[in-house]
Design a protein around this motif. Structure first.
Motif, mmCIF file in Angstrom:
data_model
loop_
_atom_site.group_PDB
_atom_site.id
_atom_site.type_symbol
_atom_site.label_atom_id
_atom_site.label_comp_id
_atom_site.label_asym_id
_atom_site.label_seq_id
_atom_site.Cartn_x
_atom_site.Cartn_y
_atom_site.Cartn_z
ATOM 1 N N UNK A 1 53.089 45.929 3.552
ATOM 2 C CA UNK A 1 52.454 44.943 2.684
ATOM 3 C C UNK A 1 53.456 44.143 1.874
ATOM 4 N N UNK A 2 54.446 44.841 1.306
ATOM 5 C CA UNK A 2 55.469 44.163 0.501
ATOM 6 C C UNK A 2 56.277 43.180 1.335
ATOM 7 N N UNK A 3 56.647 43.605 2.542
ATOM 8 C CA UNK A 3 57.495 42.749 3.367
ATOM 9 C C UNK A 3 56.715 41.579 3.940
ATOM 10 N N UNK A 4 55.493 41.851 4.401
ATOM 11 C CA UNK A 4 54.686 40.773 4.970
ATOM 12 C C UNK A 4 54.341 39.762 3.881
ATOM 13 N N UNK A 5 54.036 40.268 2.685
ATOM 14 C CA UNK A 5 53.726 39.373 1.580
ATOM 15 C C UNK A 5 54.901 38.497 1.209
ATOM 16 N N UNK A 6 56.096 39.073 1.171
ATOM 17 C CA UNK A 6 57.273 38.266 0.831
ATOM 18 C C UNK A 6 57.593 37.274 1.950
ATOM 19 N N UNK A 7 57.401 37.698 3.192
ATOM 20 C CA UNK A 7 57.597 36.761 4.308
ATOM 21 C C UNK A 7 56.606 35.606 4.193
ATOM 22 N N UNK A 8 55.344 35.922 3.858
ATOM 23 C CA UNK A 8 54.331 34.865 3.720
ATOM 24 C C UNK A 8 54.673 33.939 2.552
ATOM 25 N N UNK A 9 55.184 34.509 1.470
ATOM 26 C CA UNK A 9 55.555 33.692 0.306
ATOM 27 C C UNK A 9 56.693 32.733 0.648
ATOM 28 N N UNK B 1 47.083 50.294 -5.051
ATOM 29 C CA UNK B 1 48.230 49.767 -5.796
ATOM 30 C C UNK B 1 48.579 48.342 -5.370
ATOM 31 N N UNK B 2 48.918 48.151 -4.107
ATOM 32 C CA UNK B 2 49.392 46.817 -3.718
ATOM 33 C C UNK B 2 48.260 45.838 -3.422
ATOM 34 N N UNK B 3 46.993 46.319 -3.437
ATOM 35 C CA UNK B 3 45.860 45.404 -3.232
ATOM 36 C C UNK B 3 45.774 44.352 -4.320
ATOM 37 N N UNK B 4 46.199 44.725 -5.517
ATOM 38 C CA UNK B 4 46.028 43.861 -6.678
ATOM 39 C C UNK B 4 47.391 43.611 -7.317
ATOM 40 N N UNK B 5 47.660 42.377 -7.663
ATOM 41 C CA UNK B 5 48.844 42.122 -8.462
ATOM 42 C C UNK B 5 49.805 41.153 -7.836
ATOM 43 N N UNK B 6 49.746 40.983 -6.521
ATOM 44 C CA UNK B 6 50.551 39.958 -5.885
ATOM 45 C C UNK B 6 52.042 40.223 -5.884
ATOM 46 N N UNK B 7 52.450 41.476 -6.110
ATOM 47 C CA UNK B 7 53.879 41.763 -6.068
ATOM 48 C C UNK B 7 54.324 41.969 -4.632
ATOM 49 N N UNK B 8 55.347 41.245 -4.228
ATOM 50 C CA UNK B 8 55.935 41.446 -2.909
ATOM 51 C C UNK B 8 57.433 41.556 -3.108
ATOM 52 N N UNK B 9 58.109 42.267 -2.223
ATOM 53 C CA UNK B 9 59.557 42.421 -2.397
ATOM 54 C C UNK B 9 60.193 43.153 -1.237
#
Lengths: 380, 380
Positions: B128-136, B156-164
Motif C-alpha cells: 500500500x505504501x509503495x503503490x500509493x507513493x508511485x501513484x502520487x 492503519x493505512x486505509x485512512x490518512x493518505x501516508x505513503x512512503x
C-alpha cells in the motif's frame, strides 16, 4: 588618509538591505507565496523573512553555480539558521535522475534534518526541479525556497509548483505538484549567465506575448536591447510580468487539466527538436524559440493570425539570439516524435496555436498542414 | 440427482454482489473517499463503482498475496477496464525501497500508462505504501485504490493518505501525503493471514482505546476472542471503529502538524525496537504492542494514568498474542535510535503519552525517566 567616518561608509552601504524591485504574490490559499525580484537579494538576510523558522537549512546547488553564489547565500542564511549546509550536485539534465536525487536525501539524513529543515534550490531548472521534488518527498514534505539563477528558471519554474525527475523511459515522469515558501529572483545572478542561456530564457518571456498579452509583446520589442544588455530594471519587469501571466494561467488550472496547456506554446515542435537532435544539443529555450516560429506558421494556416504577425514574432525571436530555422530531421521523424508527446491523445498530435494575437488554444491539425509547416520552416 | 434449479442456485449466489457490512466515509473535500468493509468484496465488480473510469489499470501486489487474490481482482476489474496488468513485487519491508518502487514506474511506462491509469494496491502495508507513493509521483499523480489484505493495513493505512518508501538511513523517510479514491477492506482476505500478522494488526486496533475511546477499549476486551477467531462481524466492527477514530483524528490534522501525532502512541519505542533488532525481526505491530506498554509506563510516571491502567493495557496486549517485554538493546542504543525519530525536534525526543484514559498528548520527557522505563520494561 580617509577619515574613519568616510571609510566606514561603504561598509554601511553594502550591509543595507537590498530592496526588491518587484514583487508578485502567488495566491494559492494556504500554499500562497511571494516572488521577490531584484538585484543583490540572495546575500541579504532580510530577503528571507517569509521563510518559516527552523534550526537547519540545506542549500542544494550544482558544481557550476556553487562557486559563484553558494558562499554568499550560506552567509546570508547563517543569520537565520543555526546550521546551514551546502550540497553540490553534478550539473546537467542528464543528472536529473534518481541517483542524483538520492544525494539530497543522503545529505538530509546525514545531517539529521528534521521536518522543519528548509531546502534552498540555488541554480537553474534542473536544480529547482530536483530540490522541489526532494522537498515534496522528504518526510512527506518539508519547506523549500527557490533561488533561480537562470532567466529561464526565474520566468518558468518560479510559478506552477511542478517538480520532477526523469525516468530512462520518459522526461519528468516522476514528480509532484509542490509549492515553495518563497521564490527569490536575484537579477544579479543573471550577470554570470552565458549569452546562449540568456537567449533561451528570453524565449519563454517572448512566449507570454502571443498566448496572453500583446501589450507585453510590444514592451519586449521596445526593450529587447535593454534585456540583452541585462539592465536590471528591464529584467525585473520581464520577470515580473512573466510570473504574473503564468500565475494567472496556473491559478485557473493548478493541476494542468485544461487552460494551463497554453503555456506549452512552441513546445510540441520544440520537444521534437530537442529529442530528435539529442537532449543537450539545443537548449530547451532555443528549441522552444524555433518551435514558436513553427507553431505561428501553423496558426496562420489555421486562420488565427496573419503573415505579418508571423513575421513580427519571427523577427523578435531572431533578435533575441534564438534559432528560427528548424533542424532538418525530416517530416517522418518530426511526426513520430510529436506523436509520443504527453499532450497527444490516442495517437493524434495536439498543438497550442494562436487563435488571435494574445490568445491561444489547443487543437489538432491536419497532418498535411503540419507537413507543409515542416517544409516551410526547414525541418523537412 | 439435484434438479437443475437447485444446482443453478449456488452459481447465482456467488455472482450476486457482496454487500459491504460496514462503510466509513472519509471527508476531505475534493479528496473524499469511501472505505467499504465486508467479506467477498474484491471479486465483485460492483465494489469499484466509486473508481474513476479509465482505459487501463495496474494491480500492484507481492509474491505472497498474488497467488491468493490477484486473479480474482483482475477478473473483477476486467469488467471496468480495457486493460488490466498485474505486477508482483518481492514480499517484505526490506523491499520497500527505491529499486522496488522503480519496478512500478517501469511497468507503468512499459505499458504506456497515461495520467488516468488507476493503480490498485493489493496486499499489506508495504504494498500500500509503495503503490500509493508511485501513484502520487507517476506523472505527478494518478488515481489509486487500496485493497488491504492484512488487518494492520485495513485499520492503519486505509485512512490518512501516508505513503512512503524507506531510505537506508531511515524508515518512511521518502514519501507523500496522497489519498486513494477508494479503500476496499475485504475481510475474507484475513482468513489467510498468519496468526502473528493478525496479532500485529490487533495492536493498532487496541491502540485506539487508550488514545481516544475507552468504550471501544471495553468492547475489544469483551470481543478479543471473537477477533482472534476471525469472526467477520467482530472484525467488521473493529475495522470500522478503528477507521472512524483515525478519520476523526486525521480530519483535524491532515498533514500531521499537531493532534495527528497521537496516532503514533507506542511508535517511538516501537520504531527503536524494529530498527535496533533489524527490520523484519519483529513485525511492526509487535513492536508497537510492546512500545505501547513502554509508553504506558512513561505515561504513569508523568501522572496521566495509574498502575491499574498500565496493567489492564498490558494484559490486553499480551492476550492479543503480542510481546510486552522489550528486547534488551541497552539504554544508549534506545536513546540514540529514538533521537532520529521523525517526531524529534532539534535532537529532543518527543513521546505520545496518555494524559488520561482515552486521551493522548505529545510531549518530551526527562531522559532519566525514559531510562527508568527502559530498565523497567526489560530494554536496558
Amino acid at each position: 588618509m580617509p577619515s574613519p567616518e568616510l571609510s566606514a561608509q561603504p561598509s554601511v552601504c553594502s550591509s543595507a538591505p537590498a530592496k526588491p524591485l518587484e514583487r508578485v504574490d502567488i495566491d494559492l490559499g494556504d500554499r500562497s507565496y511571494p516572488i521577490l525580484i531584484g538585484a543583490g537579494l540572495l546575500d541579504d538576510p532580510t530577503s528571507f523573512e517569509a521563510v518559516p523558522t527552523a534550526s537547519a537549512a540545506l542549500i542544494v546547488t550544482n558544481t557550476t553555480v556553487s562557486p559563484l553564489y553558494a558562499a554568499a547565500l550560506q552567509k546570508a542564511l547563517a543569520v537565520r539558521f543555526r546550521s546551514v549546509h551546502t550540497l553540490e550536485l553534478p550539473d546537467g539534465e542528464v543528472h536529473k535522475d534518481w541517483p542524483t536525487l538520492n544525494l539530497i536525501f543522503d545529505a538530509l539524513l546525514g545531517h539529521g534534518a528534521d521536518r522543519k529543515t528548509v531546502l534552498f534550490a540555488l541554480g537553474g531548472g534542473v536544480v529547482g526541479d530536483m530540490t522541489g521534488f526532494a522537498a515534496a518527498s522528504y518526510m512527506r514534505g518539508v519547506p523549500f525556497v527557490q533561488v533561480p539563477t537562470t532567466l529561464l528558471a526565474q520566468v518558468d519554474s518560479s510559478v506552477g509548483g511542478k517538480t520532477a525527475i526523469n525516468h530512462p523511459l520518459g522526461k519528468n515522469m516522476i514528480g509532484a505538484f509542490y509549492q515553495p515558501q518563497l521564490v527569490l529572483c536575484d537579477l544579479a545572478t543573471l550577470s554570470t549567465l552565458p549569452p546562449r542561456e540568456l537567449s533561451a530564457g528570453l524565449a519563454e518571456v517572448i512566449k507570454y506575448g502571443p498566448i496572453y498579452d500583446m501589450a507585453f509583446f510590444d514592451w519586449i520589442e521596445a526593450n529587447l536591447d535593454a534585456l540583452s544588455a541585462r539592465e536590471p530594471a528591464a529584467l525585473a519587469h520581464a520577470v515580473k510580468r512573466s510570473c504574473e501571466i503564468k500565475a494567472e494561467v496556473v491559478g485557473q488550472d493548478e493541476r494542468e487539466t485544461g487552460i494551463r496547456a497554453i503555456l506549452n506554446f512552441g513546445h510540441t515542435f520544440g520537444h521534437a527538436i530537442e529529442s530528435g537532435l539529442g537532449y543537450g544539443e539545443w537548449l530547451h529555450g532555443e528549441a522552444v524559440g524555433c518551435g514558436m516560429v513553427m507553431a505561428a506558421h501553423l496558426s496562420q494556416r489555421l486562420g488565427g493570425v496573419d503573415a505579418a504577425f508571423v513575421q513580427r514574432l519571427t523577427t523578435l525571436i531572431a533578435r533575441a539570439g534564438l534559432p528560427v530555422v528548424a533542424p532538418r530531421l525530416g517530416a517522418e521523424r518530426y511526426l513520430e516524435l510529436m506523436r509520443i508527446d504527453k499532450k497527444s491523445e490516442a495517437g493524434e498530435i495536439r498543438f497550442v496555436v494562436i487563435d488571435r494575437p494574445g490568445s491561444a488554444v489547443m487543437r489538432s491539425a491536419p497532418e498535411a498542414m503540419v507537413r507543409e509547416v515542416l517544409v516551410q520552416c526547414g525541418g523537412a
